[in-house]
Design a protein around this motif. Sequence first.
Motif, PDB file in Angstrom:
ATOM      1  N   SER A 185       5.908  17.495  -4.296  1.00 24.68           N
ATOM      2  CA  SER A 185       5.978  16.040  -4.136  1.00 24.68           C
ATOM      3  C   SER A 185       6.935  15.787  -2.971  1.00 24.68           C
ATOM      4  CB  SER A 185       6.523  15.442  -5.435  1.00 24.68           C
ATOM      5  OG  SER A 185       7.356  14.332  -5.186  1.00 24.68           O
ATOM      6  N   THR A 186       6.586  14.878  -2.092  1.00 28.73           N
ATOM      7  CA  THR A 186       7.486  14.608  -0.959  1.00 28.73           C
ATOM      8  C   THR A 186       8.815  14.031  -1.460  1.00 28.73           C
ATOM      9  OG1 THR A 186       6.359  12.499  -0.629  1.00 28.73           O
ATOM     10  CG2 THR A 186       5.710  14.304   0.825  1.00 28.73           C
ATOM     11  N   ASN A 187       8.783  13.288  -2.572  1.00 29.00           N
ATOM     12  CA  ASN A 187      10.052  12.768  -3.107  1.00 29.00           C
ATOM     13  C   ASN A 187      10.944  13.902  -3.613  1.00 29.00           C
ATOM     14  OD1 ASN A 187       9.114  10.121  -2.714  1.00 29.00           O
ATOM     15  ND2 ASN A 187      10.137   9.407  -4.565  1.00 29.00           N
TER      16      ASN A 187
ATOM     17  N   GLN B 266      -0.252  16.913  -2.013  1.00 20.35           N
ATOM     18  CA  GLN B 266       0.821  17.066  -3.002  1.00 20.35           C
ATOM     19  C   GLN B 266       0.213  17.646  -4.273  1.00 20.35           C
ATOM     20  OE1 GLN B 266       4.081  13.671  -2.632  1.00 20.35           O
ATOM     21  NE2 GLN B 266       2.134  12.800  -3.244  1.00 20.35           N
TER      22      GLN B 266
ATOM     23  N   GLY C 136       2.167  15.135  -7.186  1.00 16.51           N
ATOM     24  CA  GLY C 136       2.505  13.793  -6.719  1.00 16.51           C
ATOM     25  C   GLY C 136       2.945  12.954  -7.910  1.00 16.51           C
ATOM     26  N   ARG C 137       4.019  12.191  -7.716  1.00 20.57           N
ATOM     27  CA  ARG C 137       4.584  11.439  -8.851  1.00 20.57           C
ATOM     28  C   ARG C 137       4.439   9.946  -8.629  1.00 20.57           C
ATOM     29  NH1 ARG C 137      10.037  12.625  -8.093  1.00 20.57           N
ATOM     30  NH2 ARG C 137      10.635  12.157 -10.207  1.00 20.57           N
ATOM     31  N   GLY C 138       4.058   9.259  -9.713  1.00 15.49           N
ATOM     32  CA  GLY C 138       3.953   7.806  -9.667  1.00 15.49           C
ATOM     33  C   GLY C 138       5.094   7.176 -10.438  1.00 15.49           C
ATOM     34  N   ARG C 139       5.091   5.856 -10.524  1.00 13.93           N
ATOM     35  CA  ARG C 139       6.126   5.158 -11.304  1.00 13.93           C
ATOM     36  C   ARG C 139       5.929   5.441 -12.777  1.00 13.93           C
ATOM     37  NH1 ARG C 139       5.799  -0.361 -11.324  1.00 13.93           N
ATOM     38  NH2 ARG C 139       7.954  -0.523 -11.998  1.00 13.93           N
TER      39      ARG C 139
ATOM     40  N   TRP D 261       0.588  10.963  -9.402  1.00 16.98           N
ATOM     41  CA  TRP D 261      -0.100  10.323  -8.266  1.00 16.98           C
ATOM     42  C   TRP D 261      -1.054  11.359  -7.689  1.00 16.98           C
ATOM     43  CZ3 TRP D 261      -0.517   5.414  -6.911  1.00 16.98           C
ATOM     44  CH2 TRP D 261      -1.035   5.098  -5.662  1.00 16.98           C
TER      45      TRP D 261
ATOM     46  N   ALA E 254       4.149  10.042   1.746  1.00 18.36           N
ATOM     47  CA  ALA E 254       5.323   9.972   2.618  1.00 18.36           C
ATOM     48  C   ALA E 254       6.577   9.643   1.834  1.00 18.36           C
ATOM     49  CB  ALA E 254       5.102   8.882   3.668  1.00 18.36           C
TER      50      ALA E 254
ATOM     51  N   ASP F 208       3.168  -2.720  -6.253  1.00 17.41           N
ATOM     52  CA  ASP F 208       1.837  -2.117  -6.141  1.00 17.41           C
ATOM     53  C   ASP F 208       1.114  -2.818  -4.994  1.00 17.41           C
ATOM     54  OD1 ASP F 208       2.188  -0.447  -8.259  1.00 17.41           O
ATOM     55  OD2 ASP F 208       0.820  -1.486  -9.625  1.00 17.41           O
TER      56      ASP F 208
ATOM     57  N   LYS G  23      -5.980  -1.384  -6.561  1.00 13.37           N
ATOM     58  CA  LYS G  23      -4.724  -0.819  -6.042  1.00 13.37           C
ATOM     59  C   LYS G  23      -5.013   0.150  -4.889  1.00 13.37           C
ATOM     60  CE  LYS G  23      -0.629   1.701  -7.632  1.00 13.37           C
ATOM     61  NZ  LYS G  23       0.357   1.825  -8.690  1.00 13.37           N
TER      62      LYS G  23
ATOM     63  N   GLY H 171       1.032   2.667  -3.744  1.00 12.94           N
ATOM     64  CA  GLY H 171       2.187   2.395  -4.600  1.00 12.94           C
ATOM     65  C   GLY H 171       3.452   3.007  -4.025  1.00 12.94           C
ATOM     66  N   VAL H 172       4.557   2.629  -4.645  1.00  8.05           N
ATOM     67  CA  VAL H 172       5.888   2.993  -4.148  1.00  8.05           C
ATOM     68  C   VAL H 172       6.709   3.582  -5.292  1.00  8.05           C
ATOM     69  CG1 VAL H 172       8.015   2.050  -3.141  1.00  8.05           C
ATOM     70  CG2 VAL H 172       5.804   1.061  -2.507  1.00  8.05           C
TER      71      VAL H 172
ATOM     72  N   PHE I 203       6.072   6.629  -0.736  1.00 11.98           N
ATOM     73  CA  PHE I 203       4.900   5.735  -0.841  1.00 11.98           C
ATOM     74  C   PHE I 203       3.615   6.503  -0.600  1.00 11.98           C
ATOM     75  CE2 PHE I 203       4.207   5.162   3.744  1.00 11.98           C
ATOM     76  CZ  PHE I 203       5.475   5.405   4.263  1.00 11.98           C
ATOM     77  N   GLY I 204       2.607   6.065  -1.300  1.00 11.25           N
ATOM     78  CA  GLY I 204       1.283   6.685  -1.175  1.00 11.25           C
ATOM     79  C   GLY I 204       0.252   5.603  -0.948  1.00 11.25           C
TER      80      GLY I 204
HETATM   81  C1  BTN Z   1       3.015   4.287  -8.158  1.00  7.81           C
HETATM   82  O1  BTN Z   1       2.967   4.754  -9.294  1.00  7.81           O
HETATM   83  O2  BTN Z   1       2.381   3.281  -7.850  1.00  7.81           O
HETATM   84  C2  BTN Z   1       3.870   4.948  -7.109  1.00  7.81           C
HETATM   85  C3  BTN Z   1       3.143   6.024  -6.358  1.00  7.81           C
HETATM   86  C4  BTN Z   1       3.997   6.708  -5.322  1.00  7.81           C
HETATM   87  C5  BTN Z   1       3.300   7.901  -4.708  1.00  7.81           C
HETATM   88  C6  BTN Z   1       4.049   8.473  -3.549  1.00  7.81           C
HETATM   89  S1  BTN Z   1       3.101   9.654  -2.647  1.00  7.81           S
HETATM   90  C7  BTN Z   1       4.515  10.149  -1.753  1.00  7.81           C
HETATM   91  C8  BTN Z   1       5.679  10.133  -2.707  1.00  7.81           C
HETATM   92  N1  BTN Z   1       5.797  11.424  -3.370  1.00  7.81           N
HETATM   93  C9  BTN Z   1       5.516  11.339  -4.658  1.00  7.81           C
HETATM   94  O3  BTN Z   1       5.515  12.294  -5.457  1.00  7.81           O
HETATM   95  N2  BTN Z   1       5.262  10.079  -4.991  1.00  7.81           N
HETATM   96  C10 BTN Z   1       5.373   9.190  -3.869  1.00  7.81           C
END
Ligand code: BTN
Length: 260
Positions: A29-31, A58, A61-64, A69, A79, A121, A128, A131-132, A150-151
């Motif tokens: 995950s970039t985060n 990713q 990838g992680r979301g909120r 993600w 990013a 969002d 959608k 997201g951030v 953000f994705g």
């Molecule tokens: C959401 O749940 O709406 C937030 C999504 C955020 C996704 C981005 S992709 C780049 C960055 N790295 C991650 O793991 N998550 C965020």
Amino acid sequence: MTFQEFRDDVRSRRCSGLENVAVFRRVDSTNLLARRILDEFLRDNGNSPRALFLAWEQREGRGRLGRTWVSGAGLGVYATLLWPLQEPLRLHTLPLLVGVGLCRGLDPYLPRSVSLKWPNDVLVGERKLGGVLIETATDSAGRPTAIIGFGINHGHREDEMPTPHATSLRAECDELPGLANVTLALVEALVQELEHLDDASYTISAYRERSSHRLGDRLRCRLGERTVEGEFLGFDDSGHLELATAAGREVITAGEIIEG
Ligand code: BTN
């Protein structure tokens, strides 16, 4: 487009206001990556840099709110921007400003308007687009650095959307912009908006203009285990959501709108 083409394309452009830009083929995950690098940087230097991390794919990838993600290779903007802040107070309005920056970065590509479902969002119509996920790390003097992930869905066709209510730039644009192009346009717009971070009234009024919620809308909001339902009254000066519920006026600082 291949990863090499994407990376070369990013490298051939200048990203104003940012000297540290790194592009990866595959990350968890970039985060997470940005946090690991930031931790190391804080340990070695005591301060933190502005930096941008981009990935082609990713794997985690992680979301909120602990969600995943979905981040297939070359299908989206993945990013994370590291942004040191002067003081923790700025963290209140940062999520709103980031949403505004992404909308402004997307505007030139989209025939329809881009709006924000609280808190950030990114929507086109009801679907959608992106997201951030904002996290923070603090240095030894207590100064925070925002880890702004953000994705944005880019290349998905209708039958490839990561979730039922998702859309992508491919589905929305008359002509699909290049991935590097749109990535850097988003970063530029975001960096430009972040210059307003000290100006809370700018942030709130820019955010109100982008909100997908209209006064009087009926909203249902999940706050952890609890669900709150009520009429949308607006945002307060910190960008918190105000609802008129059966029990009276409720100010919501964090949560997720699940209906409305
Ligand atoms: C959401 O749940 O709406 C937030 C999504 C955020 C996704 C981005 S992709 C780049 C960055 N790295 C991650 O793991 N998550 C965020």
